[in-house]
Scaffold this motif. Structure first.
Motif, mmCIF file in Angstrom:
data_model
loop_
_atom_site.group_PDB
_atom_site.id
_atom_site.type_symbol
_atom_site.label_atom_id
_atom_site.label_comp_id
_atom_site.label_asym_id
_atom_site.label_seq_id
_atom_site.Cartn_x
_atom_site.Cartn_y
_atom_site.Cartn_z
ATOM 1 N N ILE A 115 -33.240 38.660 -49.020
ATOM 2 C CA ILE A 115 -32.414 39.149 -47.742
ATOM 3 C C ILE A 115 -31.084 40.714 -48.086
ATOM 4 C CG2 ILE A 115 -31.599 39.630 -44.897
ATOM 5 C CD1 ILE A 115 -34.186 37.799 -44.556
ATOM 6 N N PHE A 116 -30.435 39.592 -48.701
ATOM 7 C CA PHE A 116 -29.052 39.799 -48.835
ATOM 8 C C PHE A 116 -29.468 41.307 -50.631
ATOM 9 C CE2 PHE A 116 -27.923 36.934 -45.041
ATOM 10 C CZ PHE A 116 -27.040 37.330 -45.207
ATOM 11 N N ALA A 117 -29.825 40.428 -50.755
ATOM 12 C CA ALA A 117 -30.449 41.759 -52.024
ATOM 13 C C ALA A 117 -31.372 42.497 -52.412
ATOM 14 C CB ALA A 117 -30.871 40.858 -53.367
ATOM 15 N N ASN A 118 -31.386 43.029 -50.641
ATOM 16 C CA ASN A 118 -32.189 44.162 -50.259
ATOM 17 C C ASN A 118 -33.439 44.617 -50.409
ATOM 18 O OD1 ASN A 118 -29.793 46.181 -48.637
ATOM 19 N ND2 ASN A 118 -29.090 45.683 -50.227
ATOM 20 N N TYR A 160 -24.163 30.037 -53.268
ATOM 21 C CA TYR A 160 -25.103 29.090 -52.780
ATOM 22 C C TYR A 160 -26.421 29.891 -52.732
ATOM 23 C CZ TYR A 160 -28.801 28.426 -49.830
ATOM 24 O OH TYR A 160 -30.384 28.105 -49.151
ATOM 25 N N MET A 161 -26.271 31.025 -53.312
ATOM 26 C CA MET A 161 -27.424 31.979 -53.940
ATOM 27 C C MET A 161 -27.845 32.024 -54.778
ATOM 28 S SD MET A 161 -28.090 35.444 -50.883
ATOM 29 C CE MET A 161 -26.290 35.939 -51.259
ATOM 30 N N SER A 162 -26.497 31.672 -55.699
ATOM 31 C CA SER A 162 -27.292 32.280 -57.192
ATOM 32 C C SER A 162 -27.097 30.783 -58.370
ATOM 33 C CB SER A 162 -25.479 32.032 -58.066
ATOM 34 O OG SER A 162 -24.604 31.423 -57.784
ATOM 35 N N LYS A 163 -27.257 29.707 -57.039
ATOM 36 C CA LYS A 163 -27.516 28.424 -57.579
ATOM 37 C C LYS A 163 -29.254 27.910 -56.618
ATOM 38 C CE LYS A 163 -23.335 27.101 -59.167
ATOM 39 N NZ LYS A 163 -22.155 25.537 -58.001
ATOM 40 N N ALA A 164 -29.013 28.220 -55.544
ATOM 41 C CA ALA A 164 -30.526 28.309 -55.116
ATOM 42 C C ALA A 164 -31.358 28.825 -54.978
ATOM 43 C CB ALA A 164 -29.937 27.686 -53.569
ATOM 44 N N ALA A 165 -31.117 30.060 -55.688
ATOM 45 C CA ALA A 165 -32.096 31.256 -55.971
ATOM 46 C C ALA A 165 -32.124 32.176 -57.057
ATOM 47 C CB ALA A 165 -32.582 32.099 -54.628
ATOM 48 N N GLU A 167 -32.989 33.576 -59.268
ATOM 49 C CA GLU A 167 -33.766 34.560 -59.954
ATOM 50 C C GLU A 167 -34.210 35.788 -58.799
ATOM 51 O OE1 GLU A 167 -38.596 33.178 -60.518
ATOM 52 O OE2 GLU A 167 -37.104 31.061 -62.121
ATOM 53 N N VAL A 168 -33.871 35.663 -57.488
ATOM 54 C CA VAL A 168 -33.494 36.426 -56.969
ATOM 55 C C VAL A 168 -32.294 37.677 -56.253
ATOM 56 C CG1 VAL A 168 -33.526 37.151 -54.676
ATOM 57 C CG2 VAL A 168 -35.063 35.489 -55.666
ATOM 58 N N TRP A 169 -31.276 36.487 -56.488
ATOM 59 C CA TRP A 169 -29.750 36.388 -56.698
ATOM 60 C C TRP A 169 -29.044 36.247 -57.655
ATOM 61 C CZ3 TRP A 169 -27.113 39.324 -53.480
ATOM 62 C CH2 TRP A 169 -25.692 39.023 -53.297
ATOM 63 N N THR A 170 -29.198 37.798 -58.534
ATOM 64 C CA THR A 170 -28.505 37.454 -60.243
ATOM 65 C C THR A 170 -26.716 38.111 -60.377
ATOM 66 O OG1 THR A 170 -29.332 39.487 -60.015
ATOM 67 C CG2 THR A 170 -31.403 38.291 -60.633
ATOM 68 N N PHE A 171 -26.237 37.872 -59.088
ATOM 69 C CA PHE A 171 -25.090 39.352 -59.462
ATOM 70 C C PHE A 171 -24.456 37.519 -59.674
ATOM 71 C CE2 PHE A 171 -28.353 41.303 -56.267
ATOM 72 C CZ PHE A 171 -27.524 42.450 -57.284
ATOM 73 N N GLY A 172 -24.534 36.382 -59.045
ATOM 74 C CA GLY A 172 -23.485 35.419 -59.239
ATOM 75 C C GLY A 172 -22.767 35.470 -57.960
ATOM 76 N N ALA A 173 -21.886 34.577 -58.213
ATOM 77 C CA ALA A 173 -20.405 33.773 -56.556
ATOM 78 C C ALA A 173 -19.351 35.312 -57.295
ATOM 79 C CB ALA A 173 -20.253 32.844 -57.175
ATOM 80 N N LEU A 174 -19.118 35.779 -55.668
ATOM 81 C CA LEU A 174 -18.746 36.853 -55.733
ATOM 82 C C LEU A 174 -17.867 36.943 -54.229
ATOM 83 C CD1 LEU A 174 -21.355 39.448 -55.288
ATOM 84 C CD2 LEU A 174 -20.224 39.092 -57.778
ATOM 85 N N GLU A 175 -15.967 37.466 -54.528
ATOM 86 C CA GLU A 175 -15.869 36.871 -53.688
ATOM 87 C C GLU A 175 -15.223 38.700 -53.165
ATOM 88 O OE1 GLU A 175 -11.329 34.243 -52.963
ATOM 89 O OE2 GLU A 175 -11.889 35.560 -54.729
ATOM 90 N N VAL A 176 -16.401 39.478 -54.272
ATOM 91 C CA VAL A 176 -15.875 40.743 -53.370
ATOM 92 C C VAL A 176 -17.213 41.265 -53.449
ATOM 93 C CG1 VAL A 176 -15.133 43.747 -53.470
ATOM 94 C CG2 VAL A 176 -13.395 41.326 -54.195
#
Length: 332
Positions: A115-118, A160-165, A167-176
């Motif tokens: 959802i958040f990766a559109n 959370y998304m980068s560690k739990a998913a 393969e879907v969230w490939t952007f890492g942990a972002l502050e911006v």
């Protein structure tokens, strides 16, 4: 001993509700002292602190290596600043779907990330339907809402998304957020995200659970089940997390475990810090910082935060170690 004067802090908007409880409790104990706190966001709080504009920062992420190096110039002496994990709270995933009123929406990590990766763009997408076989999902476009400012809440959520998913969230942990997918609706600070979700049917966002008001929040897939947020469930994830190799014995940066083994643990927990110098230039500032941080980390202070914000109290062991760090603050 009672202290007097004004203590200035700035930072994480996620701490806003808890800070009101801390301010009231501290002032009751110290009638001649005032704590002022500007909830400008974690990034802004760290910048203000490092520039000397505040005595402490509230931040949903610990100091980066380069920020810690900068803190050696900002603080007196050469010991720099430390991170004190005073506030633990679940990050909720609020949504606006009136047709599901009174029912709980279940979302697995891959679906949340999609959802958040559109990549998942309508509410009756088969991936969402698979998690919710008993719900009649609407054919409504999804509007994912994110923080538009530099945010520790964003960093925790994307971590959370980068560690739990991964393969879907490939952007890492972002502050911006714009350093990642760069799409969706942006809103400033926690209150802005909550307001944007509440204003738009089909919207979904992420925010400190204490501040989502009457909005419903998704249950998150963990292990073989789904878990809704609660202070108790969020507190369990911190107990299973690892304290990082520290810059000194008084620093408490924590690597939060995002993939717990049991479905009684909520994995999107925010560990929010107070960042303070180990050494200040004058005794009055030392006295005010030590008094306030001692209160915040005490049983009474943690109870005040829980009452005001629904946060999870830090454990007795962590509380004792943090109080040792506060006691070490001195004039440099």
């Amino acid at each position: 001993a009672e202290v007097s004067g004004t203590l200035i802090g700035a930072g994480a908007s996620s701490q806003a509700a808890a800070m009101q409880g801390w301010q009231a409790g501290f002032q009751e104990l110290n009638p001649d002292a005032t704590v002022e706190y500007d909830p400008i966001g974690s990034g802004g709080g760290r910048e203000t602190f490092l520039a000397g504009g505040s005595a402490f920062a509230g931040s949903d992420s610990y100091l980066k290596d380069e920020e810690w190096e900068a803190s050696k110039d900002r603080c007196a002496g050469d010991l720099g600043a430390i991170n004190l994990p005073h506030y633990i709270s679940p990050i909720a995933i609020p949504y606006n779907l009136p047709s599901l009123e009174g029912k709980t929406l279940n979302l697995h990590p891959d679906v949340i990330a999609g959802i958040f990766a559109n990549e998942i763009t309508v509410w009756n997408d088969p991936a969402i339907a698979e998690d919710n076989p008993d719900l009649e999902l609407p054919d409504t476009t999804i509007n994912p809402v994110h923080r538009s400012d530099e945010s520790g809440t964003t960093k925790n959520f994307t971590d959370y998304m980068s560690k739990a998913a991964p393969e879907v969230w490939t952007f890492g942990a972002l502050e911006v957020w714009d350093e990642g997918p760069g799409k969706g609706e942006g809103a400033p600070q926690t209150s802005g995200v909550v307001a944007a979700v509440a204003a738009g049917e089909g919207s979904i966002g992420y925010a400190d659970a204490s501040q989502i008001g009457d909005l419903p929040s998704a249950a998150v897939g963990v292990a073989d089940g789904f878990v809704e947020f609660s202070a108790e469930a969020a507190g369990k994830i911190v107990d299973s997390s690892e304290r990082l190799a520290t810059r000194n014995e008084f620093d408490f940066a924590i690597e939060v475990n995002r993939t717990p083994d049991t479905a009684d643990t909520y994995p999107i927990a925010l560990v929010s810090y107070h960042i303070v110098c180990l050494q200040y230039d004058d005794q009055d500032t030392v006295d005010r910082v030590k008094a306030f941080m001692s209160y915040v980390g005490s049983e009474a202070g943690q109870a005040a935060a829980a009452a005001a914000a629904g946060s999870a109290p830090i454990s007795d062991d962590v509380q004792a170690e943090v109080q040792k760090a506060v006691a070490a603050i001195s004039v440099g």
